[in-house]
Write a protein that holds these residues in place. Structure first.
Motif, PDB file in Angstrom:
ATOM      1  N   UNK A 392      43.507  42.445  42.328  1.00  0.00           N
ATOM      2  CA  UNK A 392      43.335  42.536  43.956  1.00  0.00           C
ATOM      3  C   UNK A 392      42.106  42.891  44.271  1.00  0.00           C
ATOM      4  N   UNK A 393      41.307  42.158  45.113  1.00  0.00           N
ATOM      5  CA  UNK A 393      40.233  42.310  45.719  1.00  0.00           C
ATOM      6  C   UNK A 393      40.097  42.544  47.178  1.00  0.00           C
ATOM      7  N   UNK A 394      40.000  43.378  47.981  1.00  0.00           N
ATOM      8  CA  UNK A 394      39.840  43.530  49.390  1.00  0.00           C
ATOM      9  C   UNK A 394      38.471  43.196  49.886  1.00  0.00           C
ATOM     10  N   UNK A 533      41.835  39.389  34.485  1.00  0.00           N
ATOM     11  CA  UNK A 533      40.385  39.712  35.082  1.00  0.00           C
ATOM     12  C   UNK A 533      39.673  38.453  35.247  1.00  0.00           C
ATOM     13  N   UNK A 534      38.944  38.164  36.331  1.00  0.00           N
ATOM     14  CA  UNK A 534      38.125  36.898  36.559  1.00  0.00           C
ATOM     15  C   UNK A 534      36.927  36.780  35.782  1.00  0.00           C
ATOM     16  N   UNK A 535      36.439  35.576  35.402  1.00  0.00           N
ATOM     17  CA  UNK A 535      35.297  35.416  34.680  1.00  0.00           C
ATOM     18  C   UNK A 535      34.532  34.462  35.037  1.00  0.00           C
ATOM     19  N   UNK A 536      33.227  34.282  34.615  1.00  0.00           N
ATOM     20  CA  UNK A 536      32.346  33.039  34.753  1.00  0.00           C
ATOM     21  C   UNK A 536      32.289  32.881  36.386  1.00  0.00           C
ATOM     22  N   UNK A 541      31.772  34.464  41.847  1.00  0.00           N
ATOM     23  CA  UNK A 541      31.894  34.270  43.438  1.00  0.00           C
ATOM     24  C   UNK A 541      32.622  35.580  44.229  1.00  0.00           C
ATOM     25  N   UNK A 542      33.591  36.124  43.472  1.00  0.00           N
ATOM     26  CA  UNK A 542      33.922  37.415  43.854  1.00  0.00           C
ATOM     27  C   UNK A 542      33.168  38.382  44.046  1.00  0.00           C
TER      28      UNK A 542
END
Length: 563
Positions: A392-394, A533-536, A541-542
């Motif tokens: 989660x990213x606020x 976990x997001x990658x690339x 973008x995050x």
């Protein structure tokens, strides 16, 4: 307040202090501490972060008197501890009435102290476990990333290891350095204690959740591991990247040297997020401190201490390419589009596709793998998290404005009146001081995060009247209210313009300023989520939306930045 250092065998990189002669073991009150210095980042990254500081000037306002006084305690990970100290020191120089007390103990201590209410902020160098989340409303803030270096005594002749060899060494299958090309020396295993987040991550990622050999020494801080390995020719250890200096040597793993640069580009795989957590939404000094550590200035301090910032520039992750899809909240959608537009101008080979549908769609599409990033204007539910590894990213905060047609003569309502109106107990505007006009209820559909938040916060989890029109976007609610003299609606703050009027609630006007200072209480976090976990491109973008440039775009769209 008198605080002095006690030389009572403190752990490396930790101190014991006393307050008016009362012993406080392990607690570091930053009000009188000296700055903790560690090796800085490479020059190229420092330049990028310095540029962020310029871009973000004026973007973050943490200097509100109501939120920067008092005392808070921060406890947990010894990995995060040094940067928490450094950030606290700079923060308190700018806020004379703030006192931030920091102690270590490991990530487990970070969780237990928050759970018990004995600390305001917990520090973790690993993800929260599902079992730890039960019964709590933890809010997680990824403040940076960290590489785990595998270290040995400088005299060790082995130049590199594979991940498989590290696993075999720590499980006692390889016991002598000659088995991996070194001298005929018994390997001495050095690791962390059971409360350590570094150990938990190492066990999960390197050992595949299997146990280390029972001969492993269990030490209670990164500094203790570093010191032990530096003094023991046959030793091997694992430490946070910031603890690698000329007293130890760090092995390349699978051909990649551990460094900030290789953590950023993803080639050094032994890396993990650094978290700060609160139980419930942070307020006051705790919120202001967290905002600061995520600001450009706070992230520069983090980079100066050898960690990888999460609020980096749009080019910090290199020349990214490919296609990702975002779906979900129509509240978040406009700013996600605005950020994507700017991002893609700087990355010609990136394609970011964005659609709405509501927060529920954000969850279901990420859960099913049909979207890379979900957008939510509410918190994730426990039931939605089951079977997933959501991150989660606020990305910001948003106020919910209660709106009416511009001709409506009522200028203010109480929260209790809004509840009674939406539950059909008040049905005519004359009952709240207006004209003799029937109230027309306009709201959101069941997939909407705005509706879920409104139902929980304003209606106390009770149902709205069945006469409420259910529309599928903020824009549709705004348009309906603008065209209907008797209507009332609720929309994200960014949808308030001269076609509608926003009510003052309990004496406070809805605005970015009143959301920031906490006086306008109808506000909620805006989230982006990934499954794992997001990658690339997704990670890049995050990172950009949390950067100074991304947060300025968010602010320009009427939201409240968090970084």
């Amino acid at each position: 307040m008198s605080i002095t250092t006690i030389p009572d065998n403190p752990q490396p990189n930790e101190r014991k202090l006393t307050n008016n002669n009362v012993n406080l073991p392990g607690v570091i009150s930053m009000r009188s501490s000296k700055r903790f210095n560690k090796a800085g980042l490479a020059a190229i990254f420092a330049v990028a972060v310095l540029a962020l500081a310029v871009l973000s000037a004026g973007c973050v306002n943490t200097d509100t008197p109501s939120g920067t006084t008092g005392t808070i305690s921060v406890a947990g990970s010894t990995t995060v501890l040094p940067v928490a100290q450094a950030v606290a020191e700079v923060y308190m120089k700018n806020h004379a009435n703030a006192d931030i007390q920091i102690s270590g103990g490991g990530s487990g201590v970070g969780v237990t102290t928050i759970s018990s209410g004995t600390a305001d902020i917990g520090m973790l160098s690993r993800d929260l476990k599902s079992s730890e989340k039960e019964g709590h409303n933890f809010k997680e803030y990824i403040i940076g990333r960290d590489g785990i270096a595998i270290i040995a005594h400088p005299s060790n002749s082995v130049s590199a290891l594979t991940l498989a060899q590290v696993k075999d060494i720590y499980q006692g299958k390889i016991t002598n350095w000659k088995e991996v090309g070194g001298s005929d020396t018994t390997i001495v295993l050095v690791g962390r204690d059971s409360a350590s987040g570094t150990r938990e991550f190492f066990t999960e990622f390197v050992l595949n959740k299997e146990d280390a050999a029972k001969t492993m020494q269990e030490l209670n801080s990164n500094g203790a591991v570093q010191q032990s390995v530096a003094q023991t020719p046959g030793a091997i250890g694992y430490v946070s990247l910031e603890y690698v200096d000329n007293t130890v040597k760090a092995f390349p793993i699978d051909g990649v040297k551990p460094s900030v640069a290789t953590v950023i580009d993803g080639t050094y795989t032994i890396n993990r997020p650094l978290l700060m957590i609160t139980d419930g939404e942070p307020t006051g000094l705790a919120k202001s401190y967290l905002d600061f550590i995520l600001s450009a200035e706070g992230q520069k301090i983090l980079s100066d201490n050898g960690f990888v910032p999460v609020s980096g520039s749009s080019t910090s992750t290199g020349d990214v390419s490919g296609t990702i899809s975002l779906a979900g909240s129509t509240t978040v959608l406009p700013v996600a589009q605005a950020v994507a537009e700017v991002y893609m101008k700087n990355h010609a080979n990136a394609d970011i596709q964005i659609s709405g549908g509501g927060s529920g769609v954000g969850v279901t599409t990420v859960s099913s793998g049909t979207a890379d990033i979900g957008m939510l204007s509410r918190d994730l539910k426990s039931s939605e998290k089951e079977g997933h590894n959501f991150k989660e990213y606020i990305i910001g905060r948003d106020g919910i404005a209660i709106i009416a047609h511009p001709s409506n003569s009522v200028s203010a309502l109480t929260l209790a009146q809004v509840k009674d109106i939406y539950q059909g107990k008040i049905t005519n505007w004359k009952e709240v001081g207006g004209s003799d006009t029937t109230i027309v209820l306009v709201g959101r559909d069941s997939a909407s995060g705005t509706r879920e938040f409104f139902t929980e916060f304003v209606l106390n989890k009770e149902d709205a009247a069945k006469t409420m029109q259910e529309l599928n976007s903020n824009g549709a609610v705004q348009q309906s209210v603008a065209q209907t003299p008797g209507a009332i609606g609720y929309v994200s703050l960014e949808y308030v313009d001269n076609t509608v009027k926003a009510f003052t609630i309990d004496g406070v006007k809805p605005s970015v300023a009143t959301v920031i200072d906490g006086t306008y209480t109808i506000n909620r976090p805006l989230l982006m989520i990934t499954d794992g976990e997001p990658t690339g491109l997704a990670k890049s973008y995050l990172d950009f939306i949390l950067s100074a440039e991304g947060q300025k775009i968010l602010s320009d769209n009427g939201f409240v930045p968090v970084a």
